[in-house]
Design a protein around this motif. Structure first.
Motif, PDB file in Angstrom:
ATOM      1  N   ARG A 273       0.840  -1.199   0.000  1.00 45.03           N
ATOM      2  CA  ARG A 273       0.000   0.000   0.000  1.00 45.03           C
ATOM      3  C   ARG A 273       0.876   1.251   0.000  1.00 45.03           C
ATOM      4  O   ARG A 273       1.973   1.245   0.576  1.00 45.03           O
ATOM      5  CB  ARG A 273      -0.925   0.012   1.223  1.00 45.03           C
ATOM      6  N   ALA A 274       0.379   2.321  -0.611  1.00 45.32           N
ATOM      7  CA  ALA A 274       1.092   3.594  -0.646  1.00 45.32           C
ATOM      8  C   ALA A 274       0.088   4.738  -0.537  1.00 45.32           C
ATOM      9  O   ALA A 274      -0.997   4.677  -1.125  1.00 45.32           O
ATOM     10  CB  ALA A 274       1.899   3.727  -1.938  1.00 45.32           C
ATOM     11  N   ARG A 275       0.465   5.760   0.225  1.00 41.20           N
ATOM     12  CA  ARG A 275      -0.387   6.933   0.370  1.00 41.20           C
ATOM     13  C   ARG A 275       0.504   8.186   0.313  1.00 41.20           C
ATOM     14  O   ARG A 275       1.521   8.276   1.006  1.00 41.20           O
ATOM     15  CB  ARG A 275      -1.153   6.910   1.685  1.00 41.20           C
ATOM     16  N   PHE A 276       0.090   9.151  -0.514  1.00 43.64           N
ATOM     17  CA  PHE A 276       0.815  10.416  -0.645  1.00 43.64           C
ATOM     18  C   PHE A 276      -0.169  11.550  -0.373  1.00 43.64           C
ATOM     19  O   PHE A 276      -1.224  11.631  -1.013  1.00 43.64           O
ATOM     20  CB  PHE A 276       1.418  10.556  -2.046  1.00 43.64           C
ATOM     21  N   GLU A 277       0.179  12.432   0.589  1.00 43.56           N
ATOM     22  CA  GLU A 277      -0.731  13.500   1.002  1.00 43.56           C
ATOM     23  C   GLU A 277      -0.036  14.851   0.953  1.00 43.56           C
ATOM     24  O   GLU A 277       1.172  14.956   1.225  1.00 43.56           O
ATOM     25  CB  GLU A 277      -1.242  13.237   2.422  1.00 43.56           C
ATOM     26  N   LEU A 278      -0.808  15.868   0.627  1.00 46.15           N
ATOM     27  CA  LEU A 278      -0.341  17.256   0.614  1.00 46.15           C
ATOM     28  C   LEU A 278      -0.784  17.915   1.910  1.00 46.15           C
ATOM     29  O   LEU A 278      -1.967  18.196   2.110  1.00 46.15           O
ATOM     30  CB  LEU A 278      -0.901  18.008  -0.594  1.00 46.15           C
ATOM     31  N   LEU A 279       0.178  18.173   2.793  1.00 41.37           N
ATOM     32  CA  LEU A 279      -0.113  18.677   4.129  1.00 41.37           C
ATOM     33  C   LEU A 279      -0.254  20.198   4.135  1.00 41.37           C
ATOM     34  O   LEU A 279       0.549  20.910   3.551  1.00 41.37           O
ATOM     35  CB  LEU A 279       1.014  18.265   5.083  1.00 41.37           C
ATOM     36  N   ASP A 280      -1.294  20.676   4.801  1.00 38.86           N
ATOM     37  CA  ASP A 280      -1.493  22.108   5.023  1.00 38.86           C
ATOM     38  C   ASP A 280      -2.306  22.257   6.307  1.00 38.86           C
ATOM     39  O   ASP A 280      -3.508  21.994   6.331  1.00 38.86           O
ATOM     40  CB  ASP A 280      -2.208  22.755   3.844  1.00 38.86           C
ATOM     41  N   ARG A 281      -1.628  22.647   7.369  1.00 41.94           N
ATOM     42  CA  ARG A 281      -2.294  22.805   8.658  1.00 41.94           C
ATOM     43  C   ARG A 281      -1.849  24.126   9.280  1.00 41.94           C
ATOM     44  O   ARG A 281      -0.741  24.602   9.057  1.00 41.94           O
ATOM     45  CB  ARG A 281      -1.962  21.631   9.584  1.00 41.94           C
ATOM     46  N   ARG A 282      -2.716  24.707  10.074  1.00 41.85           N
ATOM     47  CA  ARG A 282      -2.394  25.976  10.717  1.00 41.85           C
ATOM     48  C   ARG A 282      -3.067  26.046  12.080  1.00 41.85           C
ATOM     49  O   ARG A 282      -4.045  25.343  12.354  1.00 41.85           O
ATOM     50  CB  ARG A 282      -2.807  27.155   9.843  1.00 41.85           C
ATOM     51  N   GLY A 283      -2.520  26.941  12.929  1.00 40.45           N
ATOM     52  CA  GLY A 283      -3.079  27.068  14.272  1.00 40.45           C
ATOM     53  C   GLY A 283      -2.287  28.047  15.108  1.00 40.45           C
ATOM     54  O   GLY A 283      -1.747  29.032  14.594  1.00 40.45           O
ATOM     55  N   ASN A 284      -2.207  27.765  16.410  1.00 39.94           N
ATOM     56  CA  ASN A 284      -1.578  28.675  17.366  1.00 39.94           C
ATOM     57  C   ASN A 284      -0.364  28.027  18.016  1.00 39.94           C
ATOM     58  O   ASN A 284      -0.237  26.807  18.048  1.00 39.94           O
ATOM     59  CB  ASN A 284      -2.583  29.065  18.451  1.00 39.94           C
ATOM     60  N   PHE A 285       0.499  28.878  18.547  1.00 38.52           N
ATOM     61  CA  PHE A 285       1.618  28.383  19.345  1.00 38.52           C
ATOM     62  C   PHE A 285       1.816  29.313  20.535  1.00 38.52           C
ATOM     63  O   PHE A 285       1.425  30.484  20.527  1.00 38.52           O
ATOM     64  CB  PHE A 285       2.907  28.314  18.512  1.00 38.52           C
ATOM     65  N   SER A 286       2.454  28.793  21.574  1.00 44.54           N
ATOM     66  CA  SER A 286       2.781  29.591  22.756  1.00 44.54           C
ATOM     67  C   SER A 286       4.082  29.072  23.353  1.00 44.54           C
ATOM     68  O   SER A 286       4.360  27.875  23.323  1.00 44.54           O
ATOM     69  CB  SER A 286       1.653  29.528  23.795  1.00 44.54           C
ATOM     70  N   VAL A 287       4.863  29.989  23.876  1.00 47.20           N
ATOM     71  CA  VAL A 287       6.109  29.653  24.570  1.00 47.20           C
ATOM     72  C   VAL A 287       6.118  30.423  25.885  1.00 47.20           C
ATOM     73  O   VAL A 287       6.000  31.651  25.896  1.00 47.20           O
ATOM     74  CB  VAL A 287       7.353  30.035  23.741  1.00 47.20           C
ATOM     75  N   ILE A 288       6.240  29.713  26.974  1.00 50.56           N
ATOM     76  CA  ILE A 288       6.314  30.361  28.281  1.00 50.56           C
ATOM     77  C   ILE A 288       7.187  29.516  29.197  1.00 50.56           C
ATOM     78  O   ILE A 288       7.161  28.280  29.135  1.00 50.56           O
ATOM     79  CB  ILE A 288       4.908  30.567  28.885  1.00 50.56           C
ATOM     80  N   GLY A 289       7.994  30.177  30.024  1.00 56.86           N
ATOM     81  CA  GLY A 289       8.879  29.435  30.897  1.00 56.86           C
ATOM     82  C   GLY A 289       9.703  30.343  31.772  1.00 56.86           C
ATOM     83  O   GLY A 289       9.304  31.474  32.079  1.00 56.86           O
ATOM     84  N   SER A 290      10.873  29.860  32.176  1.00 55.24           N
ATOM     85  CA  SER A 290      11.754  30.623  33.055  1.00 55.24           C
ATOM     86  C   SER A 290      13.201  30.407  32.630  1.00 55.24           C
ATOM     87  O   SER A 290      13.553  29.367  32.065  1.00 55.24           O
ATOM     88  CB  SER A 290      11.574  30.182  34.514  1.00 55.24           C
ATOM     89  N   GLN A 291      14.036  31.424  32.872  1.00 51.86           N
ATOM     90  CA  GLN A 291      15.454  31.362  32.568  1.00 51.86           C
ATOM     91  C   GLN A 291      16.206  31.943  33.751  1.00 51.86           C
ATOM     92  O   GLN A 291      15.959  33.078  34.170  1.00 51.86           O
ATOM     93  CB  GLN A 291      15.755  32.141  31.285  1.00 51.86           C
ATOM     94  N   ILE A 292      17.119  31.156  34.329  1.00 46.41           N
ATOM     95  CA  ILE A 292      17.873  31.588  35.505  1.00 46.41           C
ATOM     96  C   ILE A 292      19.216  32.152  35.047  1.00 46.41           C
ATOM     97  O   ILE A 292      19.976  31.486  34.334  1.00 46.41           O
ATOM     98  CB  ILE A 292      18.099  30.420  36.480  1.00 46.41           C
ATOM     99  N   ILE A 293      19.522  33.389  35.474  1.00 45.16           N
ATOM    100  CA  ILE A 293      20.739  34.075  35.042  1.00 45.16           C
ATOM    101  C   ILE A 293      21.579  34.462  36.263  1.00 45.16           C
ATOM    102  O   ILE A 293      21.065  35.016  37.239  1.00 45.16           O
ATOM    103  CB  ILE A 293      20.399  35.330  34.220  1.00 45.16           C
ATOM    104  N   SER A 294      22.871  34.136  36.177  1.00 39.66           N
ATOM    105  CA  SER A 294      23.827  34.500  37.220  1.00 39.66           C
ATOM    106  C   SER A 294      24.625  35.736  36.765  1.00 39.66           C
ATOM    107  O   SER A 294      25.133  35.770  35.645  1.00 39.66           O
ATOM    108  CB  SER A 294      24.784  33.337  37.488  1.00 39.66           C
ATOM    109  N   GLU A 295      24.741  36.726  37.661  1.00 36.30           N
ATOM    110  CA  GLU A 295      25.520  37.932  37.377  1.00 36.30           C
ATOM    111  C   GLU A 295      26.655  38.038  38.401  1.00 36.30           C
ATOM    112  O   GLU A 295      26.407  38.128  39.606  1.00 36.30           O
ATOM    113  CB  GLU A 295      24.634  39.180  37.463  1.00 36.30           C
ATOM    114  N   ARG A 296      27.906  38.034  37.917  1.00 41.75           N
ATOM    115  CA  ARG A 296      29.071  38.138  38.788  1.00 41.75           C
ATOM    116  C   ARG A 296      29.812  39.439  38.467  1.00 41.75           C
ATOM    117  O   ARG A 296      30.211  39.662  37.321  1.00 41.75           O
ATOM    118  CB  ARG A 296      29.991  36.941  38.599  1.00 41.75           C
ATOM    119  N   PHE A 297      30.015  40.278  39.506  1.00 42.30           N
ATOM    120  CA  PHE A 297      30.565  41.610  39.307  1.00 42.30           C
ATOM    121  C   PHE A 297      32.064  41.652  39.640  1.00 42.30           C
ATOM    122  O   PHE A 297      32.623  40.710  40.214  1.00 42.30           O
ATOM    123  CB  PHE A 297      29.793  42.622  40.162  1.00 42.30           C
ATOM    124  N   ASP A 298      32.650  42.782  39.291  1.00 48.63           N
ATOM    125  CA  ASP A 298      34.089  42.963  39.446  1.00 48.63           C
ATOM    126  C   ASP A 298      34.527  42.893  40.907  1.00 48.63           C
ATOM    127  O   ASP A 298      35.653  42.484  41.211  1.00 48.63           O
ATOM    128  CB  ASP A 298      34.501  44.301  38.825  1.00 48.63           C
TER     129      ASP A 298
END
Length: 403
Positions: A273-298
Motif C-alpha cells: 500500500r502507498a499513500r501520498f498526502e499534501l499537508l497544510d495545517r495551521r493554528g496557534n503556538f505559545s512559549v512560556i517558561g523561566s530562565q535563571i541568570i547569574s551575574e558576577r561583578f568585578d
C-alpha cells in the motif's frame, strides 16, 4: 454341491461389487453437493488396493480462501511501534532567528553582543507509537481513524542544541555559548481519513483520499547565554551567564489534507500500500517558561535572577506525507511493515513576545524582542522519518454471517 457353492459365491461377489459401486457413487455425490470452498476442500488419490480416498484440507486451506473474499464489511484493529529520525523546527529556527535578532537589537539596544551560529544540531532519535481503526466496505471504500505519537526524550548528556559565537566588541569580550537545547519533544498526529480505491487491474487499485488532520506538538527547551564585559564598559568585568531554566513551546494545528491512496495485491497473502498526502495545517503556538541568570561583578558579588520568556502567535505547516507499507496476511491476521516520511516547512504568520526581567538586556541573548521579524521572515524545515511494525486483526461481515 459344487454348483450350489458356486452360486452362493457368485451372489456374494455381486453383493460386494454393488456395495462398492454404491459407496463410490455416494462419495462422488457428496463432493459434488459441497462445491463451496468455505465448507469443504478435498483432494483424491488411490490406495494400494486401487480404491479412491478423500482427504479434508479445510484446516489449512479453507481459512485463507474465506478471508481473501470480497466482503461487504470489514473492521480492522491495528497497533504498533517504530523508530526514526527527527529534524525539529524548534531547533532549526534558532540559528537563523537568533542571529537576525541580535542584529536587529543593535537598533534599539546599541552595543548588544552578536549571536553568530557555528554549530547546528544533528537529527535526533525518536520512538513512535501507532494505533488505528479501519472500516472497509466492499474493499473499495475505507474510513480510518489513526493516532501517531512521535516521542524523543533528551538530557544534558545527549546534545540537541545550537551553539553560537559572539565576537569581541567595544563593550564585550568574545565568547561561545549554547543558545537553545531541546530536552523533550512530543508530536501527536490524529487522522480521520476517507478513501476510495478503484480497481484498475486484477492486482492494482488506486483512488483519492481526504484526511481531517489535527496535530499537537510539545517541546521542552532551555535557553543559554554567556557574556563578559570589557574594562571600558559601563559595568566593567561583569560575567553574565544563563545557568538553567525550562520553557514549554506548544503548537496546536488543524488542516484538511488531500491525498492519493493505492494498493497492490501481489499474492493472496501479500499486499503493498502507498499513500501520498499534501499537508497544510495551521493554528496557534505559545512559549512560556523561566530562565535563571547569574551575574558576577568585578568586586566579587554574585546574584541569581530569574527572567521570563513569553511568546505566542499564529503558525502554519505545509509539506508532504508519504507512507509505504508492506502487509502480510494469514487468515484474519496481518503483519504490516512500513515507513512514514514527513517533509514540512513551518512558517510563523504572527510572532509576538519578549523576555521579561530585571537583568540588563544587553548582557544576554534573548529568543526574540517585541515582534519576531526574523522568525516571520522565512520558513523552517521540519522532517520526520519513521519505520514501524504493526500487527492487526480483522473481522468480516456479509449476508452469510460474521467471519
Amino acid at each position: 454341491m459344487f454348483t450350489k457353492n458356486f452360486k452362493i459365491n457368485l451372489s456374494v461377489f455381486a453383493l460386494i461389487v454393488v456395495c462398492h459401486v454404491s459407496l463410490h457413487s455416494e462419495s462422488k455425490d457428496t463432493k459434488t453437493a459441497n462445491p463451496d470452498p468455505k465448507n469443504q476442500t478435498q483432494s483424491t488419490g488411490e490406495d494400494a488396493e486401487g480404491f479412491f480416498t478423500f482427504t479434508d484440507h479445510s484446516d489449512n486451506q479453507t481459512s485463507m480462501e474465506i478471508f481473501n473474499k470480497v466482503y461487504e464489511h470489514r473492521l480492522m484493529l491495528r497497533g504498533g511501534w517504530g523508530v526514526g529520525k527527527l529534524s525539529p523546527a524548534i531547533l532549526n529556527e534558532t540559528s537563523q532567528a537568533w542571529f537576525l535578532n541580535s542584529i536587529l537589537r543593535q537598533i534599539s539596544e546599541p552595543g548588544t553582543a552578536l549571536a553568530i551560529p557555528y554549530k547546528d544540531s544533528k537529527d535526533l532519535d525518536v520512538n513512535s507509537q501507532f494505533m488505528d481503526i479501519r472500516y472497509g466496505y466492499l474493499n473499495k471504500y475505507e474510513i480510518q481513524y489513526a493516532i501517531d505519537t512521535t516521542l524523543g526524550v533528551y538530557s544534558r548528556n545527549l546534545p540537541a542544541s545550537n551553539n553560537f559565537f559572539s565576537p569581541r566588541s567595544d563593550t564585550y569580550w568574545g565568547s561561545t555559548f549554547e543558545g537553545n537545547r531541546l530536552l523533550r519533544f512530543q508530536g501527536v498526529s490524529e487522522h480521520f481519513r476517507f478513501s476510495y480505491t478503484h480497481p484498475v487491474s486484477k492486482i492494482w487499485m488506486i483512488g483519492p483520499s481526504i484526511n481531517f488532520h489535527r496535530y499537537t506538538e510539545t517541546n521542552n527547551i532551555s535557553y543559554g547565554s554567556y557574556s563578559t564585559s570589557r574594562p571600558e564598559a559601563a559595568v566593567p568585568n561583569k560575567v553574565t551567564w544563563s545557568i538553567g531554566g525550562d520553557a514549554n513551546a506548544e503548537y496546536s494545528m488543524r488542516g484538511i489534507v488531500p491525498g492519493i491512496y493505492s494498493k497492490w495485491k501481489l499474492r493472496d497473502w501479500w499486499e503493498v500500500r502507498a499513500r501520498f498526502e499534501l499537508l497544510d495545517r495551521r493554528g496557534n503556538f505559545s512559549v512560556i517558561g523561566s530562565q535563571i541568570i547569574s551575574e558576577r561583578f568585578d568586586d566579587g558579588r554574585e546574584q541569581i535572577t530569574g527572567v521570563l520568556p513569553a511568546y505566542g502567535g499564529k503558525v502554519r505547516d505545509r509539506g508532504t506525507i508519504l507512507n509505504l507499507e508492506s502487509s502480510f496476511q494469514y487468515c484474519r491476521f496481518t503483519l504490516d511493515f512500513g515507513i512514514i516520511r514527513q517533509d514540512i516547512r513551518r512558517k510563523y504568520e504572527t510572532y509576538l513576545g519578549d523576555t521579561i526581567g530585571s537583568v540588563p538586556r544587553n548582557d544576554y541573548s534573548a529568543r526574540s524582542v517585541g515582534i519576531g521579524f526574523s522568525e516571520m521572515s522565512s520558513s523552517i524545515k521540519h522532517t520526520v522519518t519513521e519505520v514501524y511494525i504493526m500487527p492487526s486483526v480483522s473481522f468480516f461481515y456479509d449476508a452469510d454471517g460474521v467471519y
